[in-house]
Each structure stands twice: as C-alpha cells, then as structure tokens.
Design an enzyme around this catalytic site. Structure first.
Site, PDB file in Angstrom:
ATOM      1  N   ASN A 225     -14.242  -5.499  29.493  1.00 36.46           N
ATOM      2  CA  ASN A 225     -15.343  -6.233  28.933  1.00 36.46           C
ATOM      3  C   ASN A 225     -15.084  -7.027  27.642  1.00 36.46           C
ATOM      4  OD1 ASN A 225     -17.819  -6.200  27.062  1.00 36.46           O
ATOM      5  ND2 ASN A 225     -18.604  -4.335  28.033  1.00 36.46           N
TER       6      ASN A 225
ATOM      7  N   GLU B  81     -13.191   6.680  34.594  1.00 37.42           N
ATOM      8  CA  GLU B  81     -14.258   7.294  33.753  1.00 37.42           C
ATOM      9  C   GLU B  81     -14.297   8.667  34.495  1.00 37.42           C
ATOM     10  OE1 GLU B  81     -17.162   6.325  32.032  1.00 37.42           O
ATOM     11  OE2 GLU B  81     -16.668   4.176  31.642  1.00 37.42           O
TER      12      GLU B  81
ATOM     13  N   ASP C 285     -15.522   4.160  24.407  1.00 32.63           N
ATOM     14  CA  ASP C 285     -16.590   4.559  25.224  1.00 32.63           C
ATOM     15  C   ASP C 285     -17.728   4.757  24.281  1.00 32.63           C
ATOM     16  OD1 ASP C 285     -16.842   5.225  28.116  1.00 32.63           O
ATOM     17  OD2 ASP C 285     -18.001   7.158  27.233  1.00 32.63           O
ATOM     18  N   SER C 286     -19.001   3.969  24.804  1.00 34.97           N
ATOM     19  CA  SER C 286     -20.249   3.881  24.018  1.00 34.97           C
ATOM     20  C   SER C 286     -21.396   4.335  24.888  1.00 34.97           C
ATOM     21  CB  SER C 286     -20.107   2.266  23.492  1.00 34.97           C
ATOM     22  OG  SER C 286     -19.208   2.113  22.881  1.00 34.97           O
TER      23      SER C 286
ATOM     24  N   PHE D 278     -25.277  -8.831  26.348  1.00 34.14           N
ATOM     25  CA  PHE D 278     -24.237  -7.459  26.059  1.00 34.14           C
ATOM     26  C   PHE D 278     -25.065  -6.278  26.422  1.00 34.14           C
ATOM     27  CE2 PHE D 278     -21.128  -4.952  23.265  1.00 34.14           C
ATOM     28  CZ  PHE D 278     -20.613  -4.437  24.344  1.00 34.14           C
TER      29      PHE D 278
ATOM     30  N   PHE E 158     -27.271  -3.008  26.521  1.00 28.52           N
ATOM     31  CA  PHE E 158     -28.503  -2.877  26.148  1.00 28.52           C
ATOM     32  C   PHE E 158     -28.918  -3.626  24.652  1.00 28.52           C
ATOM     33  CE2 PHE E 158     -28.079   0.293  29.255  1.00 28.52           C
ATOM     34  CZ  PHE E 158     -29.058   0.102  29.981  1.00 28.52           C
ATOM     35  N   ASP E 159     -28.118  -4.431  24.198  1.00 29.03           N
ATOM     36  CA  ASP E 159     -28.284  -5.152  22.811  1.00 29.03           C
ATOM     37  C   ASP E 159     -29.816  -5.729  22.843  1.00 29.03           C
ATOM     38  OD1 ASP E 159     -26.046  -4.445  21.614  1.00 29.03           O
ATOM     39  OD2 ASP E 159     -25.152  -6.192  21.700  1.00 29.03           O
TER      40      ASP E 159
ATOM     41  N   LYS F 255     -23.836  -8.224  13.699  1.00 30.48           N
ATOM     42  CA  LYS F 255     -23.658  -6.841  14.182  1.00 30.48           C
ATOM     43  C   LYS F 255     -22.421  -5.906  13.589  1.00 30.48           C
ATOM     44  CE  LYS F 255     -23.137  -4.871  18.773  1.00 30.48           C
ATOM     45  NZ  LYS F 255     -22.995  -4.813  20.242  1.00 30.48           N
TER      46      LYS F 255
HETATM   47  P1  IMP Z   1     -18.843   1.811  28.284  1.00 26.54           P
HETATM   48  O1  IMP Z   1     -18.441   2.240  26.919  1.00 26.54           O
HETATM   49  O2  IMP Z   1     -17.899   0.501  28.804  1.00 26.54           O
HETATM   50  O3  IMP Z   1     -18.886   2.869  29.319  1.00 26.54           O
HETATM   51  O4  IMP Z   1     -20.259   1.091  28.120  1.00 26.54           O
HETATM   52  C1  IMP Z   1     -21.360   1.854  28.503  1.00 26.54           C
HETATM   53  C2  IMP Z   1     -22.317   0.725  28.748  1.00 26.54           C
HETATM   54  O5  IMP Z   1     -23.143   0.584  27.474  1.00 26.54           O
HETATM   55  C3  IMP Z   1     -22.117  -0.448  29.350  1.00 26.54           C
HETATM   56  O6  IMP Z   1     -23.262  -0.675  30.309  1.00 26.54           O
HETATM   57  C4  IMP Z   1     -22.273  -1.541  28.254  1.00 26.54           C
HETATM   58  O7  IMP Z   1     -22.607  -2.634  28.620  1.00 26.54           O
HETATM   59  C5  IMP Z   1     -23.022  -0.906  27.209  1.00 26.54           C
HETATM   60  N1  IMP Z   1     -22.582  -0.958  25.832  1.00 26.54           N
HETATM   61  C6  IMP Z   1     -21.520  -0.777  25.299  1.00 26.54           C
HETATM   62  N2  IMP Z   1     -21.607  -1.050  23.987  1.00 26.54           N
HETATM   63  C7  IMP Z   1     -22.793  -1.672  23.810  1.00 26.54           C
HETATM   64  C8  IMP Z   1     -23.348  -2.379  22.602  1.00 26.54           C
HETATM   65  O8  IMP Z   1     -22.691  -2.301  21.709  1.00 26.54           O
HETATM   66  N3  IMP Z   1     -24.572  -2.617  22.764  1.00 26.54           N
HETATM   67  C9  IMP Z   1     -25.189  -2.566  23.931  1.00 26.54           C
HETATM   68  N4  IMP Z   1     -24.769  -2.058  24.876  1.00 26.54           N
HETATM   69  C10 IMP Z   1     -23.462  -1.602  24.906  1.00 26.54           C
END
Ligand code: IMP
Length: 185
Positions: free
Chosen positions: A8, A35, A64-65, A139, A141-142, A162
């Site tokens: 990403n 995952e 992981d977010s 990006f 859900f920003d 940000k």
């Molecule tokens: P992962 O951490 O790559 O599993 O991301 C989980 C989902 O959250 C993905 O669809 C990302 O696009 C979204 N995501 C992760 N970080 C952010 C952020 O900072 N802002 C908005 N969406 C996010």
C-alpha cells in the site's frame, strides 16, 4: 536497515514522511501481509510480522489498521479491508443512513519483528463519519472520516497535516521511541 511490509503506497508515504524527521531510512517491502482471521488488529499485526520476519530475515514492521464505528458496535474493525473492497465508503454511509451518532475511531497497530523480539505499538484518533463522500487523496476510508477538532475529512488534509494527528502517526511515533532505544543503546 528497517523494512515496512506493505503493498500500500499510501501507508508507505505516510510512514516514510514520519521517518524523514528522524533520519531513519525505511524501505518498502512489497509483499503480501499474511492476514490471520482474528478478532483484533493486534493478533493480525503480530502474526503478519512473525511471518514476514521468518520469510525475509530482515527487521520488519507491519501496519494493521481499521475503522471502528460506535453506532455499528465497532464494525468494520478488523474487517475494514474487506469492507473497503466490497461496499466501500458509500456502503458505510448507507449503513449510517439516519443514524445520528456518527462517532468513530481509526486505530493502527504496528508490529515490529526482528531475530529477538516482537513488539506492538498502537495509535488511535477519534472523529466522526461524514454525511457524504468527500474529495481529495484516495486512501481507504479517509474520504468519510472527519478527525476530532477538524471540519474536513482526512482525505482533504495534506500528508503532513494527517500525520500531525493520525492513528498511524501515533502508533509509529511510539514505535520510533522504542526503536531509537534499540538502535542507539
Ligand atoms: P490494512 O491495515 O492494510 O488491513 O488496512 C485495512 C483497510 O483500512 C484498508 O482497506 C485500508 O485502505 C484502510 N485504511 C488503512 N489505513 C487507513 C487510513 O489511514 N485511512 C483510511 N483508511 C485506511
């Protein structure tokens, strides 16, 4: 040398920007994050970092977010990536149609793995789900998340803005204090 396991670009850009200030060189390791099907970001991040270290044999961090919406009992949470790929921001807005409690938070867990340890660091930012999809940087859900104290979504802020408040920056800065102690000890 430190690696960030991700495909990403947006994540890499945000974290690389934070590294600049500390003169830390961070390389992108563009491999898939394995995952784990789990209930928490912590479990997912820990497992992915373990797997990445054993595969690449390099000190690595994994991010992981997730987006946690109060009125939806924390959904999409660990399923954020799947929900992004399926119903996306418009789908979330449909689920929130007529819901007055718009409170939500973003959370990042950063897992660091090397030959001796796995360490986790977390960061959270609270905010609100917008009423419509906003424009700007594309990006995750920003485009529907308005951080507390702002009247714009994350997608309408610069990376620097940000980073001054985000879940990712908070998690990463806490990792950085640990990492500096490790490297400069
Ligand atoms: P992962 O951490 O790559 O599993 O991301 C989980 C989902 O959250 C993905 O669809 C990302 O696009 C979204 N995501 C992760 N970080 C952010 C952020 O900072 N802002 C908005 N969406 C996010």
């Amino acid at each position: 040398m430190l690696y960030l396991l991700t495909k990403n670009r947006n994540k890499y850009e945000e974290i690389a920007e934070l590294c600049k200030a500390s003169n830390l060189e961070l390389l992108m390791l563009p491999d898939d994050k394995i995952e784990l099907q789990a209930d928490t970001l912590e479990e997912v991040a820990r497992y992915a970092a373990e797997q990445a270290y054993s595969k690449h044999n390099k000190p690595v961090i994994v991010d992981d977010s997730g987006l946690f919406i109060d009125a939806l009992n924390g959904f999409p949470g660990v399923y954020t990536s799947y929900v992004k790929k399926t119903i996306d921001s418009k789908g979330i807005l449909r689920l929130m149609d007529g819901v007055s409690n718009r409170a939500a938070y973003f959370k990042t867990v950063i897992a660091y793995a090397d030959s001796d340890r796995i360490e986790l660091f977390e960061g959270i930012v609270r905010g609100m789900i917008a009423d419509s999809v906003h424009s700007g940087r594309d990006f995750g859900f920003d485009n529907i998340f308005i951080p507390e104290g702002y009247n714009k979504t994350f997608s309408e802020l610069s990376i620097e803005e940000k980073n001054s408040i985000s879940h990712r920056a908070r998690a990463f800065n806490s990792f950085l204090s640990f990492y500096k102690g490790l490297v400069y000890k």
